[in-house]
Design an enzyme around this catalytic site. Structure first.
Site, short mmCIF file in Angstrom:
data_model
loop_
_atom_site.label_atom_id
_atom_site.label_comp_id
_atom_site.label_asym_id
_atom_site.label_seq_id
_atom_site.Cartn_x
_atom_site.Cartn_y
_atom_site.Cartn_z
N GLY A 41 -10.50 86.62 -24.08
CA GLY A 41 -9.12 86.25 -23.80
C GLY A 41 -8.66 86.61 -22.40
N CYS A 250 -4.94 58.75 -43.16
CA CYS A 250 -5.54 57.89 -42.13
C CYS A 250 -5.70 56.46 -42.67
CB CYS A 250 -6.88 58.46 -41.71
SG CYS A 250 -7.79 57.38 -40.58
N CYS A 253 -9.84 55.78 -42.65
CA CYS A 253 -10.76 56.50 -43.53
C CYS A 253 -10.06 57.16 -44.70
CB CYS A 253 -11.56 57.53 -42.72
SG CYS A 253 -10.62 58.99 -42.28
N CYS A 275 -6.95 58.86 -37.71
CA CYS A 275 -7.52 60.14 -37.27
C CYS A 275 -7.61 60.16 -35.76
CB CYS A 275 -8.94 60.31 -37.81
SG CYS A 275 -9.02 60.62 -39.56
N CYS A 281 -13.72 60.31 -38.26
CA CYS A 281 -13.18 59.15 -38.95
C CYS A 281 -14.30 58.15 -39.28
CB CYS A 281 -12.12 58.50 -38.08
SG CYS A 281 -11.08 57.32 -38.95
#
Lengths: 285, 257
Positions: A41, A250, A253, A275, A281
């Site tokens: 970080g 979606c 899909c 998606c 997808c």
């Protein structure tokens, strides 16, 4: 590893060194990456180079990828979740040419995934490396413009001001309205900008088995989250962190679990949700 | 009560060849309000900044009797400890409220910042405390979510006071807290400050050039001229029976109403 001959380090067309950057630059970037991995970080400054594309198009991510890529790697590049947008196609072709690597659009096959704005829906595995393109690495930048001061705040873990910004969001909108680039606490020590991924992807960063590397080209900073490191999205006890949800699924899909893009498909304003992750997808259709 | 809360010994600061303050020593006891008066350029603010750890003096020591760690030398502390002290046990009220406030966030966030800085993570509680403090400094609680940019000068100053006092400090540094405000607003803020100082048993180091403010708020007074303390004593004593020619001049120059 035996000494690399000049032949070994040359790219296909011979004009450039292998993976575009010269070996000294790659070493410098690798040192920065090692430090970043050692201090999860923490933003490590590095000597960012001019790359053959403009700042803001992924110069930081490209340099990180160039420093870690080898001939055995398989590269996937995504932009807003898609493998077939201009930026993703260009960067993929760039590395196919200067590093002679195999490329793929399948998340499971890739060893290195360079990404802008998304984390793939398919869970990542051990040994994979996710390289993020980062525009503004400093999560406190909008709250504190002075670089000397933000560094002090990180050094002393003085993160009250970050919480102030979330408080302000609730006071004004009734909830934490930040939806992307949502600040996270890495390993309980440093607050980090996860790059402009939607907050939907934040939980995927937590204890991910994949190594996450973040490269900011313009700001010349590299930071990292090693595998299995706790990454906590900031919140309040009475306003816990939540991800986006959709009432639709979606249209292609039928997924109800992925991040959906809203598209307007005709002049009468008909809407469609699909998606954002094209590989995910396609795999489900 | 046997130890002074803050004691300065021989504090001096120069900027190049220019002496801002020289050889200042005093003790501040718990619950005491110490005034520093003098004309512009007499080194009052520099001294205050040295005491509050914002400037490093060239010489002398400033010792503070902290709640958590006992007696500490303010300028020998690590930066982390000093900043922690400054946002928990101390307060600093600037003359210009814009320097002491975050103008881009709401009043509630301004008051809540210190709480969040020491780990408060419950929005409702932080907001409750902020609202409580709005009431204590006499700002309409309705304005809790407004930004200080929409506040009047007097309200900003009161907000700044609330923001400092929310962490329950023991010692507050004030640099001309009523400077630049009109007289009626000044009077209300002085009233408020007097009530808070007594109610919370605060110790205050107050810099002002206004002898009226000093008379109302302070117990003891230090008069500075050209960087040195020329006279100090109980406020009433100094103002009613000034000994040093400069103090006599200051007292004599108060405009009669």
């Amino acid at each position: 590893m035996p000494d690399a001959t000049i032949q070994d380090t040359q790219g296909q067309d011979g004009a450039y060194n292998y993976a575009y950057l010269d070996e000294q630059t790659k070493r410098m970037i690798r040192r920065a990456i090692l430090k970043a991995v050692a201090v999860p970080g923490y933003q490590v400054p590095f000597g960012g180079r001019e790359m053959p594309l403009p700042y803001g198009w992924g110069t930081g991510g490209i340099q990180v990828t160039a420093a870690i890529i080898g001939r055995e790697d398989t590269l996937k590049v995504i932009d807003q979740g898609a493998d077939d947008t201009t930026n993703a196609v260009s960067i993929r072709r760039f590395f196919a040419r200067v590093a002679q690597v195999a490329t793929t659009t399948h998340t499971e096959e890739a060893t290195i995934i360079q990404t802008r704005h998304r984390v793939p829906e398919t869970p990542l595995t051990d040994g994979q490396i996710l390289v993020f393109q980062v525009p503004i690495p400093e999560p406190l930048r909008m709250l504190e413009p002075r670089e000397t001061e933000t560094r002090t705040l990180h050094a002393l873990s003085e993160y009250g001001v970050m919480q102030v910004s979330l408080y302000e969001s609730i006071a004004r909108h009734g909830r934490i309205a930040k939806t992307y680039n949502y600040p996270v606490m890495v390993n309980g020590r440093y607050i980090m900008s996860p790059s402009p991924i939607p907050k939907f992807d934040n939980p995927k960063l937590d204890r991910s088995p994949a190594l996450q590397l973040y490269g900011a080209g313009r700001e010349k900073r590299i930071y990292a989250v090693p595998p299995h490191t706790p990454v906590k999205s900031l919140d309040f006890d009475d306003h816990p962190f939540e991800v986006e949800t959709w009432s639709e699924s979606c249209a292609l899909c039928g997924s109800t679990e992925s991040f959906l893009d809203e598209m307007i498909v005709d002049d009468t304003g008909k809407r469609l949700f699909v998606c954002s992750d094209t590989d995910y997808c396609e795999g489900r259709r | 009560m046997s130890v002074p809360l803050l004691s300065a010994r021989g504090v001096g600061k120069r900027f190049g060849g220019r002496i801002a303050c020289r050889d200042v020593s005093f003790d501040l006891w718990p619950g005491e309000v110490l005034g520093i008066v003098g004309e512009s350029g007499s080194g009052k603010t520099t001294l205050l900044n040295c005491l509050a750890g914002r400037l490093v003096p060239d010489g002398g020591t400033v010792t503070y009797e902290s709640r958590s760690a006992g007696s500490v030398d303010v300028h020998r502390l690590s930066e982390a400890r000093r900043r922690l002290l400054a946002r928990t046990e101390w307060g600093f009220v600037n003359q210009d409220a814009r320097e002491g406030l975050r103008m881009g966030v709401s009043a509630g966030a301004n008051i809540g910042e210190r709480l969040m800085a020491v780990g408060a993570r419950h929005y409702g509680e932080i907001r409750g405390q902020a609202a409580d403090w709005m009431g204590r400094v006499e700002i309409d609680v309705e304005r809790l979510d407004d930004r200080p940019t929409t506040y009047s000068g007097g309200m900003r100053q009161r907000l700044q006071i609330a923001r400092n006092l929310v962490s329950n400090p023991r010692l507050v540094f004030m640099d001309e807290p009523t400077g630049g405000l009109d007289v009626s607003v000044q009077a209300r803020i002085l009233d408020l400050l007097r009530g808070l100082v007594e109610g919370l048993h605060l110790s205050v180091v107050l810099v002002t050039h206004d002898l009226g403010v000093a008379r109302l708020l302070t117990h003891r007074l230090m008069v500075m001229q050209g960087g040195t303390v020329v006279e100090q004593g109980l406020t009433d004593q100094v103002l009613d029976d000034p000994q040093h020619p400069y103090t006599q001049m200051l007292v004599a120059s108060i405009l009669p109403v």
